[in-house]
Design an enzyme around this catalytic site. Structure first.
Site, PDB file in Angstrom:
ATOM      1  N   TYR A  57       0.809  -1.067   0.026  1.00  0.00           N
ATOM      2  CA  TYR A  57      -0.236  -0.022   0.004  1.00  0.00           C
ATOM      3  C   TYR A  57       0.854   1.429  -0.024  1.00  0.00           C
ATOM      4  O   TYR A  57       1.510   1.643   0.989  1.00  0.00           O
ATOM      5  CB  TYR A  57      -0.778   0.116   1.293  1.00  0.00           C
ATOM      6  CG  TYR A  57      -1.804  -1.279   1.087  1.00  0.00           C
ATOM      7  CD1 TYR A  57      -2.188  -1.817   0.239  1.00  0.00           C
ATOM      8  CD2 TYR A  57      -2.110  -1.842   2.438  1.00  0.00           C
ATOM      9  CE1 TYR A  57      -3.069  -2.893   0.263  1.00  0.00           C
ATOM     10  CE2 TYR A  57      -2.891  -2.939   2.486  1.00  0.00           C
ATOM     11  CZ  TYR A  57      -3.470  -3.382   1.373  1.00  0.00           C
ATOM     12  OH  TYR A  57      -4.376  -4.597   1.355  1.00  0.00           O
ATOM     13  N   HIS A 120       0.122 -11.882   0.781  1.00  0.00           N
ATOM     14  CA  HIS A 120      -0.730 -11.027   0.188  1.00  0.00           C
ATOM     15  C   HIS A 120      -1.075 -11.330  -1.231  1.00  0.00           C
ATOM     16  O   HIS A 120      -0.253 -11.242  -2.337  1.00  0.00           O
ATOM     17  CB  HIS A 120      -0.051  -9.682   0.359  1.00  0.00           C
ATOM     18  CG  HIS A 120      -0.900  -8.376  -0.022  1.00  0.00           C
ATOM     19  ND1 HIS A 120      -0.424  -7.172  -0.052  1.00  0.00           N
ATOM     20  CD2 HIS A 120      -2.025  -8.202  -0.517  1.00  0.00           C
ATOM     21  CE1 HIS A 120      -1.502  -6.381  -0.210  1.00  0.00           C
ATOM     22  NE2 HIS A 120      -2.472  -7.145  -0.605  1.00  0.00           N
TER      23      HIS A 120
END
Ligand code: NAD
Length: 311
Positions: A57, A120
């Site tokens: 992110y 992820h």
């Protein structure tokens, strides 16, 4: 009430509303970082104890900002970060990379351990690597005390389900498969995690912003029709005197099998609106009108990762 829920067999107690920190990395556009920190502090003050982030992110920006926001509060929260995805197209689920990079995550988060480490977007790993290499490496990090528990995240439900069937994990994070626009998480994942005792985290209750009623970023993968549903949905909720984000989150909070619903937050106003979901009862008439409004765009999906992972 923010009654904590147990995450599978981990014993971790998560607030039913989790603070998704991807907006702190500007995943949805520029933010005021000082306001982001105030949002973190307000969330903690109001009882939100679960925070989720990833080095992906904002290519580490969200971890850095969340680390700043959590300084002095680390012991009060349950913290998850991720490994294996480091950029839009930068994936490396090898034992060497995730082990090395996790140290950087810990440094940015100003802690010596996280409560949950998730691989992820596992659908981007070469077939078989997560089971044979990534999870065993994550278990080693767990044995060293750097991650209390481990798990997986990703989009294709089939890939998540096959992985859970093949290797022991503590938790799974699914996104954009259970909210007012989609419901297939319950066909595939919900019964499986219950059977295996795996903790279930449901992310993106606004379908990555659409149901908040505001414009979504260009990268949003939903079809134009699905994206266009946000505006009339917001108008409908407001006719009932309710904020669309609050209504959409409320729907997700009613799911009995989910330990925490992760919503992306970067402002105090959204902390407040999201907490209001706890005491909201969606009026029956509004529910009926939402169902009718969203029926034409229900359960539309996009693919992600390897072609075979979407089977
Ligand atoms: P989301 O559905 O939570 O939407 C977030 C967007 O909605 C942001 O733009 C935010 O500013 C806005 N918003 C928040 N509260 C609002 C409100 N009350 N009214 C109107 N708008 C509001 O989508 P998300 O952020 O993608 O998902 C939540 C979190 O889940 C992420 O931040 C991340 O931590 C996690 N997540 C993980 C994965 C993964 O592991 N692959 C994927 C998606 C999400």
């Amino acid at each position: 009430m923010l009654t904590p829920q147990t995450l599978g067999k981990t014993g971790l107690l998560l607030s039913p509303i989790g603070f998704g920190a991807s907006p702190l990395g500007e995943a949805f556009g520029a933010i005021d970082p000082a306001e982001g920190t105030r949002a973190v502090h307000l969330a903690i003050e109001r009882g939100i104890n679960y925070f989720d982030v990833s080095p992906y992110y904002g290519t580490t920006l969200a971890e850095t900002r969340l680390g700043e926001g959590l300084a002095g509060f680390r012991d009060e929260v349950v913290l998850s970060t991720k490994c294996g995805r480091y950029g839009v197209a930068d994936f490396d689920f090898s034992a060497a990379r995730i082990t090395l990079d996790f140290e950087n995550s810990l440094r940015r988060l100003r802690t010596d351990h996280v409560d949950l480490l998730l691989a992820h977007d596992i659908e981007f790993a070469p077939a078989g690597q997560i089971v044979a290499e990534t999870i065993p490496a994550m278990r080693k990090l767990q044995a060293q005390g750097k991650a209390r528990f481990i798990g997986i995240s990703g989009l294709p439900l089939g890939e998540l389900a096959r992985t859970i069937g093949a290797v022991d994990v503590d938790a799974v994070l699914s996104y954009c498969h259970y909210n007012l626009l989609v419901s297939d998480m319950d066909q595939v994942l919900t019964p499986l995690v219950a059977e295996h005792g795996v903790g279930l985290i449901n992310a993106s209750p606004l379908h990555m912003g659409i149901l908040g009623g505001n414009p979504v970023p260009e990268w949003h993968p939903a079809s134009p029709e699905v994206q266009a549903a946000g505006k009339p949905f917001a108008a409908l909720c407001r006719r009932f005197g309710l904020e669309p984000g609050t209504v959409a989150l409320r729907f997700c909070l009613e799911h009995p099998g989910v330990a925490s619903t992760l919503i992306g937050i970067a402002t105090r106003a959204h902390v407040e609106e999201n907490l209001a979901a706890l005491s909201l009862e969606i009026p029956t008439e509004l529910r009926a009108q939402i169902t009718a409004l969203l029926a034409p765009v229900q359960n539309q999906h996009w693919t992600s990762g390897r072609a075979d992972s979407n089977a």
